[in-house]
Design an enzyme around this catalytic site. Sequence first.
Site, short mmCIF file in Angstrom:
data_model
loop_
_atom_site.label_atom_id
_atom_site.label_comp_id
_atom_site.label_asym_id
_atom_site.label_seq_id
_atom_site.Cartn_x
_atom_site.Cartn_y
_atom_site.Cartn_z
N LYS A 173 88.96 -4.29 -18.06
CA LYS A 173 87.64 -4.36 -17.69
C LYS A 173 86.59 -3.72 -18.92
CE LYS A 173 87.41 -6.08 -13.32
NZ LYS A 173 86.74 -6.70 -12.20
N LYS A 212 92.43 -13.09 -19.77
CA LYS A 212 92.43 -14.02 -18.83
C LYS A 212 90.87 -14.72 -18.80
CE LYS A 212 90.88 -11.19 -14.98
NZ LYS A 212 90.39 -11.63 -13.89
N LYS A 243 84.89 -13.94 -14.98
CA LYS A 243 83.47 -14.09 -14.63
C LYS A 243 82.39 -13.48 -15.60
CE LYS A 243 83.72 -14.17 -9.74
NZ LYS A 243 84.69 -12.93 -9.74
N1 AQP Z 1 92.06 -15.87 -14.94
C1 AQP Z 1 92.54 -15.73 -13.49
N2 AQP Z 1 93.75 -16.64 -13.37
C2 AQP Z 1 94.05 -16.49 -12.06
N3 AQP Z 1 93.26 -15.66 -10.98
C3 AQP Z 1 92.44 -15.22 -11.31
N4 AQP Z 1 91.72 -14.33 -10.73
C4 AQP Z 1 90.63 -13.69 -11.47
N5 AQP Z 1 90.67 -14.44 -12.75
C5 AQP Z 1 91.94 -15.17 -12.66
C6 AQP Z 1 91.75 -14.03 -9.28
O1 AQP Z 1 90.62 -14.53 -8.63
C7 AQP Z 1 90.46 -13.66 -7.38
C8 AQP Z 1 89.06 -13.06 -7.34
O2 AQP Z 1 88.63 -12.25 -8.29
P1 AQP Z 1 87.60 -11.16 -8.41
O3 AQP Z 1 86.28 -11.96 -8.20
O4 AQP Z 1 87.91 -10.22 -7.39
O5 AQP Z 1 87.73 -10.55 -9.75
P2 AQP Z 1 88.68 -10.43 -10.84
O6 AQP Z 1 89.95 -10.49 -10.52
O7 AQP Z 1 88.19 -8.97 -11.50
O8 AQP Z 1 88.26 -11.66 -11.72
P3 AQP Z 1 87.04 -12.20 -12.51
O9 AQP Z 1 86.70 -13.48 -12.31
O10 AQP Z 1 87.54 -11.72 -13.97
O11 AQP Z 1 85.88 -11.24 -12.25
P4 AQP Z 1 85.05 -10.17 -12.92
O12 AQP Z 1 84.73 -10.81 -14.27
O13 AQP Z 1 83.63 -10.10 -12.06
O14 AQP Z 1 85.70 -8.91 -12.86
C9 AQP Z 1 91.30 -12.50 -7.47
O15 AQP Z 1 92.54 -12.71 -6.68
C10 AQP Z 1 91.87 -12.53 -8.94
O16 AQP Z 1 93.45 -12.17 -9.04
#
Ligand code: AQP
Length: 377
Positions: free
Chosen positions: A149, A243, A246
């Site tokens: 992150k 990956k 968001k």
């Molecule tokens: N690229 C991905 N492929 C598969 N699964 C994914 N998840 C996130 N990115 C991928 C899964 O989505 C769920 C919710 O994620 P989150 O909102 O808790 O945040 P995150 O894991 O940190 O995902 P993001 O989208 O990258 O958000 P930001 O950028 O805000 O940190 C989880 O179950 C995650 O595994």
Amino acid sequence: MLASCFRRRLDLLTPGRRLVSTAANASASTSTRRKRVVFSGIQPTGIPHLGNYLGALSNWKRLQDEAAPEDVLIFSVVGWHALTMPQNPAELRQARASMMAVLLAMGLDPRRSVIFHQDHNPDHTELAWVFNCITPIGKLRRMTTWKSKLVTARNANDETEVDESLLHVGLFDYPVLQAADILAYKATHVPVGEDQQQHLELCRDIADSFNRTFKERSPLFPLPQHVFTPQKRILSLRDSSAKMSKSAPDPKSRILLTDTTSEISKKIAGAQTDSDPSVTYDPVSRPGLANLLTIFAACTETSPEDLARKYDGSSFAKLKKDAAEAVNAFLSGPRAEFAKLKDETGYLDEIARTGAEKARDISGKTMSEVRRRVGLA
Ligand code: AQP
């Protein structure tokens, strides 16, 4: 029109219409299968992308559809986690409401699943504090998510460039809060993407550590299991070493649930591939192309290997055009439903309020037991 829609939706919440009362169903069930408690959460950090959908959210819906009557399903918008990275308060407020609409738009049913905002239930943060007191710092240091992150947020090249002076306690510690999210409900099954696997392992360690430290006749917490979708990890369209996320700075790196047909086509047309003109599915040597095939396959219920065979000999332009059509068709239903729901503020608030009440009913029992075991009650 909106008012009648709102009434119809509220009607679904009235006690007489509640199709599922978990407690009642649990005792009524004659099944010998162990009751599952499913918990998962998503951060209100923007509209979910295809990675969230394929890696996690579609699994939530499937679990809901396939659940036995005695199973308990709990899905949360995890606002406290969003604060681990800098947020604009006005945008966060909006994203929080939108995420509730997204969950309903993709088919989660408040009559069947508990759907709520994590920050409406103080038991999460309280249990996280108890867990903080039994979690060694060394375990958190081994987590890779806070490093990635920081890499993403700082636009650094890799984890060696991460400046730890920028690391706040919340970002470092959020896997402990995640363990509390899960264990407050004594969840047995956790559908998350592969990126969260390490955190779930930590959660199991914390559960085990609590059970051994505050040992009584029976352990308090279960050791929760992963529930993966076949598409465990969807990659960024622009950088297949990362990956899809968001919060990645480049909006072209992700496909959002709300993207229009032309936005989806443009993003897929610009997706990273490579200079080899053949079409093969090789996630190690050709991650960009493999990601495209994975996305295409997930949206058409085929396998990436079959698609690679079918498109070998076609141009990347043709593959991308067909993949974009498939993604668009796949997202059109939830997208239309989201457009209907997103401004129904009263309805969304009511779902959140009822969901939080149900969540607190369950976690309150866990917390009474936790307080008693640790000596605070
Ligand atoms: N690229 C991905 N492929 C598969 N699964 C994914 N998840 C996130 N990115 C991928 C899964 O989505 C769920 C919710 O994620 P989150 O909102 O808790 O945040 P995150 O894991 O940190 O995902 P993001 O989208 O990258 O958000 P930001 O950028 O805000 O940190 C989880 O179950 C995650 O595994």
